[in-house]
Design a protein around this motif. Structure first.
Motif, mmCIF file in Angstrom:
data_model
loop_
_atom_site.group_PDB
_atom_site.id
_atom_site.type_symbol
_atom_site.label_atom_id
_atom_site.label_comp_id
_atom_site.label_asym_id
_atom_site.label_seq_id
_atom_site.Cartn_x
_atom_site.Cartn_y
_atom_site.Cartn_z
ATOM 1 N N GLU A 1 0.829 -1.211 0.000
ATOM 2 C CA GLU A 1 0.000 0.000 0.000
ATOM 3 C C GLU A 1 0.864 1.262 0.000
ATOM 4 O OE1 GLU A 1 -2.473 -0.617 3.381
ATOM 5 O OE2 GLU A 1 -3.910 -1.877 2.288
ATOM 6 N N GLN A 2 2.029 1.185 0.621
ATOM 7 C CA GLN A 2 2.931 2.336 0.652
ATOM 8 C C GLN A 2 3.395 2.711 -0.752
ATOM 9 O OE1 GLN A 2 6.352 1.718 3.140
ATOM 10 N NE2 GLN A 2 7.377 3.591 2.470
ATOM 11 N N PHE A 3 3.611 1.691 -1.594
ATOM 12 C CA PHE A 3 4.136 1.950 -2.927
ATOM 13 C C PHE A 3 3.056 2.013 -4.008
ATOM 14 C CE2 PHE A 3 7.746 0.133 -0.607
ATOM 15 C CZ PHE A 3 8.605 1.217 -0.713
ATOM 16 N N ASP A 4 1.834 1.714 -3.619
ATOM 17 C CA ASP A 4 0.692 1.919 -4.521
ATOM 18 C C ASP A 4 0.257 3.375 -4.369
ATOM 19 O OD1 ASP A 4 -1.591 1.805 -6.057
ATOM 20 O OD2 ASP A 4 -2.771 0.714 -4.551
ATOM 21 N N ILE B 1 0.217 -2.071 -8.372
ATOM 22 C CA ILE B 1 1.472 -1.344 -8.536
ATOM 23 C C ILE B 1 1.885 -1.431 -9.998
ATOM 24 C CG2 ILE B 1 3.940 -1.388 -7.989
ATOM 25 C CD1 ILE B 1 3.259 -2.255 -5.196
ATOM 26 N N ASP B 2 2.114 -0.257 -10.620
ATOM 27 C CA ASP B 2 2.557 -0.268 -12.014
ATOM 28 C C ASP B 2 4.088 -0.259 -12.054
ATOM 29 O OD1 ASP B 2 3.464 2.391 -11.669
ATOM 30 O OD2 ASP B 2 1.545 3.207 -12.316
ATOM 31 N N GLN B 3 4.659 -0.258 -13.253
ATOM 32 C CA GLN B 3 6.110 -0.371 -13.373
ATOM 33 C C GLN B 3 6.851 0.801 -12.748
ATOM 34 O OE1 GLN B 3 8.174 -1.916 -16.845
ATOM 35 N NE2 GLN B 3 6.232 -2.569 -17.740
ATOM 36 N N GLU B 4 6.307 2.007 -12.894
ATOM 37 C CA GLU B 4 6.960 3.179 -12.316
ATOM 38 C C GLU B 4 6.942 3.106 -10.793
ATOM 39 O OE1 GLU B 4 8.783 5.542 -13.768
ATOM 40 O OE2 GLU B 4 8.516 4.292 -15.555
ATOM 41 N N GLU B 5 5.822 2.694 -10.244
ATOM 42 C CA GLU B 5 5.730 2.537 -8.797
ATOM 43 C C GLU B 5 6.679 1.440 -8.313
ATOM 44 O OE1 GLU B 5 1.086 3.885 -7.952
ATOM 45 O OE2 GLU B 5 1.506 1.848 -8.656
ATOM 46 N N LEU B 6 6.838 0.394 -9.119
ATOM 47 C CA LEU B 6 7.744 -0.700 -8.750
ATOM 48 C C LEU B 6 9.192 -0.207 -8.723
ATOM 49 C CD1 LEU B 6 8.046 -3.695 -8.077
ATOM 50 C CD2 LEU B 6 8.320 -4.145 -10.520
ATOM 51 N N LYS B 7 9.564 0.631 -9.675
ATOM 52 C CA LYS B 7 10.918 1.193 -9.688
ATOM 53 C C LYS B 7 11.185 1.964 -8.398
ATOM 54 C CE LYS B 7 11.314 1.733 -14.726
ATOM 55 N NZ LYS B 7 11.411 2.710 -15.842
ATOM 56 N N LYS B 8 10.212 2.765 -7.990
ATOM 57 C CA LYS B 8 10.364 3.535 -6.751
ATOM 58 C C LYS B 8 10.435 2.604 -5.547
ATOM 59 C CE LYS B 8 7.885 7.597 -8.544
ATOM 60 N NZ LYS B 8 6.695 8.461 -8.384
ATOM 61 N N CYS B 9 9.656 1.544 -5.595
ATOM 62 C CA CYS B 9 9.658 0.553 -4.514
ATOM 63 C C CYS B 9 11.043 -0.068 -4.375
ATOM 64 C CB CYS B 9 8.609 -0.529 -4.795
ATOM 65 S SG CYS B 9 8.654 -1.938 -3.666
ATOM 66 N N PHE B 10 11.635 -0.465 -5.506
ATOM 67 C CA PHE B 10 12.960 -1.077 -5.485
ATOM 68 C C PHE B 10 14.021 -0.103 -4.963
ATOM 69 C CE2 PHE B 10 12.716 -4.869 -8.639
ATOM 70 C CZ PHE B 10 11.692 -5.413 -7.859
ATOM 71 N N ASN B 11 13.897 1.152 -5.346
ATOM 72 C CA ASN B 11 14.838 2.155 -4.846
ATOM 73 C C ASN B 11 14.728 2.286 -3.330
ATOM 74 O OD1 ASN B 11 15.918 2.793 -7.348
ATOM 75 N ND2 ASN B 11 14.421 4.407 -7.748
ATOM 76 N N LYS B 12 13.516 2.286 -2.841
ATOM 77 C CA LYS B 12 13.282 2.415 -1.405
ATOM 78 C C LYS B 12 13.839 1.217 -0.645
ATOM 79 C CE LYS B 12 11.186 4.375 2.187
ATOM 80 N NZ LYS B 12 11.495 5.724 2.681
ATOM 81 N N SER C 1 21.339 -5.022 -1.991
ATOM 82 C CA SER C 1 21.269 -5.497 -0.615
ATOM 83 C C SER C 1 20.093 -6.445 -0.500
ATOM 84 C CB SER C 1 21.061 -4.321 0.352
ATOM 85 O OG SER C 1 19.778 -3.760 0.177
ATOM 86 N N ARG C 2 20.012 -7.067 0.627
ATOM 87 C CA ARG C 2 18.856 -7.930 0.858
ATOM 88 C C ARG C 2 17.595 -7.086 0.971
ATOM 89 N NH1 ARG C 2 20.146 -13.328 4.228
ATOM 90 N NH2 ARG C 2 21.952 -13.975 3.021
ATOM 91 N N ILE C 3 16.473 -7.747 0.967
ATOM 92 C CA ILE C 3 15.207 -7.026 0.956
ATOM 93 C C ILE C 3 15.074 -6.141 2.200
ATOM 94 C CG2 ILE C 3 12.693 -7.361 1.022
ATOM 95 C CD1 ILE C 3 13.163 -9.881 -0.676
ATOM 96 N N GLY C 4 15.755 -6.501 3.268
ATOM 97 C CA GLY C 4 15.779 -5.631 4.427
ATOM 98 C C GLY C 4 14.713 -5.944 5.459
ATOM 99 N N MET C 5 14.042 -7.066 5.300
ATOM 100 C CA MET C 5 13.010 -7.466 6.256
ATOM 101 C C MET C 5 13.300 -8.909 6.697
ATOM 102 S SD MET C 5 9.833 -5.865 4.137
ATOM 103 C CE MET C 5 10.654 -6.151 2.560
ATOM 104 N N PRO C 6 14.040 -9.091 7.796
ATOM 105 C CA PRO C 6 14.492 -10.422 8.213
ATOM 106 C C PRO C 6 13.379 -11.465 8.310
ATOM 107 C CG PRO C 6 15.535 -8.722 9.536
ATOM 108 C CD PRO C 6 14.496 -8.038 8.702
ATOM 109 N N ASN C 7 12.245 -11.107 8.902
ATOM 110 C CA ASN C 7 11.156 -12.076 9.044
ATOM 111 C C ASN C 7 10.616 -12.499 7.687
ATOM 112 O OD1 ASN C 7 11.358 -11.961 11.825
ATOM 113 N ND2 ASN C 7 9.752 -10.418 12.034
#
Length: 228
Positions: free
Chosen positions: A64-67, A74-85, A136-142
């Motif tokens: 929801e944060q990246f939508d 989530i469209d491709q542009e939103e996905l790019k921003k998600c990956f950057n984050k 880097s890793r996804i950043g969410m250990p669980n």
């Protein structure tokens, strides 16, 4: 999805990946399969369903944060921003390939269950220097632990370690758990049919992931949101 059966001089038929992403998926899975699986039975997997379900549902906040336009996809542009984050470093072509691989409805919008599958593929690829690159890793250990459980489950099912699960392998996995039960064959067939959505007789890791999200009820999360 799927490939063609190579019928050259090889003694056994080999399933050939149809796309670059599928080839990367198979190669990464083969590398992981060389390490073996900690799973001992299909029941072991089933017992993990509630914990997996809980972990995957927590991805909803990320989704929801990246939508950004709150349209449920989530469209491709939103996905790019998600990956950057998330500090996941893919180039535009890699993002496009991943997006198209997980957008199973070809509607240019990634739903929640498709987003989960994409993140799990990113996790699978992260240790393969020849595959898609992750800074880097996804950043969410669980969440990573959950993805490792899903990878480990596929390794358990793929007895011949070729990167795909066949009908016979699914039957074998179920029979190891329900030996002697007359219904075990039907259970195996039902589970396999739920995974093999293109009906080509072989299940890739991506197909397995989509089936798994249904098994733990992730699709129901989307249905509830649509009703709201």
């Amino acid at each position: 999805m799927g490939g063609v059966l190579a019928t050259d001089d090889s003694p056994r038929k080999v399933w050939t990946p149809e796309t670059k992403i599928e080839a990367k998926m198979v190669e990464a899975m083969k590398q992981r399969e060389s390490k073996g699986s900690s799973m001992r039975s299909f029941n072991t997997i089933i017992l993990k369903f509630p914990k997996i379900d809980e972990s995957l549902r927590k991805c909803k906040d990320i989704f929801e944060q990246f939508d950004e336009d709150s349209n449920g996809v989530i469209d491709q542009e939103e996905l790019k921003k998600c990956f950057n984050k998330l500090e996941i470093s893919f180039n535009d072509e890699e993002i496009k390939d991943l997006f198209e691989a997980c957008d199973i409805n070809d509607d240019m919008g990634m739903k929640f269950n498709e987003f989960i599958v994409l993140l799990c593929l990113v996790y699978l690829f992260k240790d393969d220097p020849q595959a898609l690159r992750a800074k880097s890793r996804i950043g969410m250990p669980n969440l990573e632990a959950t993805f490792e459980t899903l990878v480990d489950t596929f390794v358990f099912l793929d007895k011949n370690m070729d990167g795909y699960v066949s009908k016979n392998e699914m039957v074998q996995a179920i029979n190891e758990t329900t030996s002697g039960e007359r219904s075990s064959g039907r259970i195996a067939m039902k589970r396999f049919e739920e995974m093999d959505w293109d009906n080509n007789g072989m299940v890739s890791f991506k197909e397995f992931l989509f089936a798994f999200t249904r098994w733990v009820g992730i699709d129901e999360v989307e249905d509830e949101d649509e009703e709201d």
